[in-house]
Design a protein around this motif. Structure first.
Motif, PDB file in Angstrom:
ATOM      1  N   SER A 147      -3.263   6.254   7.105  1.00 32.14           N
ATOM      2  CA  SER A 147      -4.047   7.397   6.345  1.00 32.14           C
ATOM      3  C   SER A 147      -3.982   8.613   7.068  1.00 32.14           C
ATOM      4  CB  SER A 147      -5.110   6.784   5.533  1.00 32.14           C
ATOM      5  OG  SER A 147      -4.890   5.938   4.663  1.00 32.14           O
ATOM      6  N   THR A 150      -6.434  -4.281  -1.163  1.00 31.00           N
ATOM      7  CA  THR A 150      -7.514  -3.092  -1.084  1.00 31.00           C
ATOM      8  C   THR A 150      -7.206  -2.033  -0.292  1.00 31.00           C
ATOM      9  OG1 THR A 150      -8.826  -4.358   0.489  1.00 31.00           O
ATOM     10  CG2 THR A 150      -8.947  -5.048  -1.741  1.00 31.00           C
ATOM     11  N   PRO A 151      -8.076  -1.083  -0.166  1.00 34.72           N
ATOM     12  CA  PRO A 151      -8.016   0.283   0.838  1.00 34.72           C
ATOM     13  C   PRO A 151      -8.118  -0.539   2.246  1.00 34.72           C
ATOM     14  CG  PRO A 151      -9.160   0.953  -1.043  1.00 34.72           C
ATOM     15  CD  PRO A 151      -9.246  -0.499  -1.259  1.00 34.72           C
ATOM     16  N   ASP A 152      -8.487  -1.338   2.457  1.00 32.73           N
ATOM     17  CA  ASP A 152      -8.689  -2.092   3.882  1.00 32.73           C
ATOM     18  C   ASP A 152      -7.963  -3.199   4.174  1.00 32.73           C
ATOM     19  OD1 ASP A 152     -10.493  -3.361   2.528  1.00 32.73           O
ATOM     20  OD2 ASP A 152     -12.030  -2.783   3.700  1.00 32.73           O
ATOM     21  N   LEU A 167      -4.108   0.289   8.717  1.00 29.90           N
ATOM     22  CA  LEU A 167      -4.092   1.265   7.461  1.00 29.90           C
ATOM     23  C   LEU A 167      -4.829   2.380   7.486  1.00 29.90           C
ATOM     24  CD1 LEU A 167      -4.618  -1.751   4.778  1.00 29.90           C
ATOM     25  CD2 LEU A 167      -2.584  -0.746   5.290  1.00 29.90           C
ATOM     26  N   LYS A 168      -5.802   2.369   8.032  1.00 31.52           N
ATOM     27  CA  LYS A 168      -6.819   3.509   8.354  1.00 31.52           C
ATOM     28  C   LYS A 168      -5.718   4.369   9.170  1.00 31.52           C
ATOM     29  CE  LYS A 168     -11.223   5.376  10.130  1.00 31.52           C
ATOM     30  NZ  LYS A 168     -12.296   4.838  10.771  1.00 31.52           N
ATOM     31  N   TRP A 223       1.234   5.791   0.245  1.00 33.93           N
ATOM     32  CA  TRP A 223       0.774   7.041   0.481  1.00 33.93           C
ATOM     33  C   TRP A 223       1.776   8.094  -0.019  1.00 33.93           C
ATOM     34  CZ3 TRP A 223       0.751   2.884   3.573  1.00 33.93           C
ATOM     35  CH2 TRP A 223      -0.295   2.386   4.134  1.00 33.93           C
ATOM     36  N   TRP A 238       0.836  -1.024  -0.030  1.00 30.22           N
ATOM     37  CA  TRP A 238      -0.048  -0.050  -0.018  1.00 30.22           C
ATOM     38  C   TRP A 238       0.916   1.280   0.124  1.00 30.22           C
ATOM     39  CZ3 TRP A 238      -0.283  -4.221   3.201  1.00 30.22           C
ATOM     40  CH2 TRP A 238      -1.327  -5.070   3.079  1.00 30.22           C
ATOM     41  N   GLU A 267      -4.487  10.058   1.169  1.00 30.31           N
ATOM     42  CA  GLU A 267      -5.192   8.867   0.781  1.00 30.31           C
ATOM     43  C   GLU A 267      -4.557   7.694   0.415  1.00 30.31           C
ATOM     44  OE1 GLU A 267      -7.863   9.516  -2.628  1.00 30.31           O
ATOM     45  OE2 GLU A 267      -9.106  11.066  -1.462  1.00 30.31           O
ATOM     46  N   ILE A 268      -5.176   6.318   0.855  1.00 32.03           N
ATOM     47  CA  ILE A 268      -4.240   5.196   0.527  1.00 32.03           C
ATOM     48  C   ILE A 268      -4.375   4.979  -0.708  1.00 32.03           C
ATOM     49  CG2 ILE A 268      -6.371   3.830   1.336  1.00 32.03           C
ATOM     50  CD1 ILE A 268      -4.156   1.693   2.485  1.00 32.03           C
ATOM     51  N   ASP A 269      -3.299   4.085  -1.494  1.00 31.01           N
ATOM     52  CA  ASP A 269      -3.196   3.761  -2.802  1.00 31.01           C
ATOM     53  C   ASP A 269      -2.948   2.243  -2.572  1.00 31.01           C
ATOM     54  OD1 ASP A 269      -3.129   3.173  -5.396  1.00 31.01           O
ATOM     55  OD2 ASP A 269      -1.429   4.360  -5.814  1.00 31.01           O
ATOM     56  N   PRO A 270      -3.824   1.469  -2.662  1.00 31.35           N
ATOM     57  CA  PRO A 270      -3.542  -0.086  -2.810  1.00 31.35           C
ATOM     58  C   PRO A 270      -2.552  -0.340  -4.118  1.00 31.35           C
ATOM     59  CG  PRO A 270      -5.691   0.003  -2.585  1.00 31.35           C
ATOM     60  CD  PRO A 270      -5.427   1.373  -3.078  1.00 31.35           C
TER      61      PRO A 270
END
Length: 334
Positions: free
Chosen positions: A167, A186-188, A163-164, A12, A10, A173-176
């Motif tokens: 961010s 994925t974002p989570d 991950l949250k 950022w 992931w 924002e997170i970029d998978p």
């Protein structure tokens, strides 16, 4: 299962550094420390652990770094790179490998490199943060396509929470990352592999085993030129554990029925597992040159100790596995 290459990543992009030549190194170190603390607060990594690799490169000659250091404690990084000039056109990369833990049916498992955090800082001030995971504890099926929804249920929520928080920490924002050979970030966390099939069948045997063998052989000096035993077999194998104290680093093995022998690193032991295999593979090479069969070569190493700076010992007891595939599976799970 634990991998030597990322299961997923992931990214950022925190705000740029105004004066990277003066404040860049401190900013990068602070970001590494904050992300490590965030992962530790989520119960994913061990507080205060990890070692850093530092690379300073020029945009026009990235293959020949101006500075390359490895195995540095995070608290010592600033001192080690204090004289480095982060000028425009240069990229400073700090990579922090982190030991961590997950659970399976409530039992705690540990890997010496469960995550890695990487900060890239350009001399112009741009910053990129990356987090990589090296296990399948967050996936609903493992890398051999065995369903494990209970394991994912125990561990995936903590990864999602971390991950949250990253961010929020970075204000970005997170970029998978792109799908890997093993899973889709994925974002989570990761996509549910029970709901959407993995892109590749048995990615462990298809990709991880060949990749870590190539990595291991790059560490072994000289050219094999037909002087090594065969590296694979379909027959049962006998093996002995390679130890450093009580830590199992890998498994030295020999086929019971053909001319195959080798070493399987225990991925949970991290980079040390690969380094430990080198002297024993060189001894296998010497035995093969002298005409010893694989089982005789293995028997001659039982109880032996390598006296190198990070020495290891071959246990004096032999065990048997139904196949090399079974031993390779075991080397990734424990």
């Amino acid at each position: 299962m634990i991998t030597s290459e990322p299961v997923g990543e992931w990214f950022w992009e925190p705000g740029p550094v105004s004066h990277p030549a003066e404040a860049g190194i401190a900013t990068a170190i602070g970001l590494l420390s904050d992300v490590r603390d965030t992962l530790a607060a989520s119960g994913l990594v061990l507080a205060g652990g990890g070692s850093v690799a530092v690379v300073l490169g020029d945009r026009h000659a990235m293959s020949t770094p101006l500075l390359s250091l490895h195995g540095i404690p995070l608290v010592a990084v600033a001192q080690q790179v204090s004289g480095s000039q982060l000028l425009p056109g240069r990229l400073l990369t700090l990579s922090l490998a982190l030991p961590g833990e997950w659970t399976e049916a409530g039992a705690v498992r540990r890997a010496e490199k469960l995550f890695s955090v990487r900060v890239g800082l350009w001399g112009e001030g741009a910053v990129l943060l990356a987090l990589a995971a090296y296990a399948d504890a967050w996936l609903t099926q493992d890398l051999r396509e065995r369903p494990q929804p209970e394991v994912a249920a125990e561990n995936a929520p903590r990864l999602a929470a971390a991950l949250k928080r990253i961010s929020e920490l970075t204000g970005s924002e997170i970029d998978p990352g792109d799908p890997t050979k093993h899973a889709r970030p994925t974002p989570d966390g990761f996509a549910d592999l029970l709901a959407e099939e993995a892109e590749y069948d048995d990615s462990w045997a298809t990709f991880e085993i060949p990749a870590r063998w190539k990595r291991l052989m790059k560490l072994v000096p000289g050219e094999p030129a037909g002087e090594d035993y065969e590296s694979s077999t379909d027959h049962p194998v006998r093996y002995a554990r390679v130890l450093r104290g009580n830590l199992v680093l890998g498994y030295l093995w020999a086929s019971t029925a053909d001319a195959a022998a080798g070493y399987e690193p225990r991925n949970a032991a991290g980079d040390a597992a690969f380094e430990a295999g080198v002297p024993w593979l060189l001894r296998f090479r010497s035995s093969q040159r002298r005409g010893f069969g694989p089982l005789d070569a293995l028997a001659a190493l039982l109880g032996e100790r390598d006296e190198g700076p990070n020495g290891s010992t071959v246990e004096p007891t032999l065990h048997e596995a139904a196949s090399l595939d079974a031993l390779e599976d075991w080397s990734g799970r424990c």
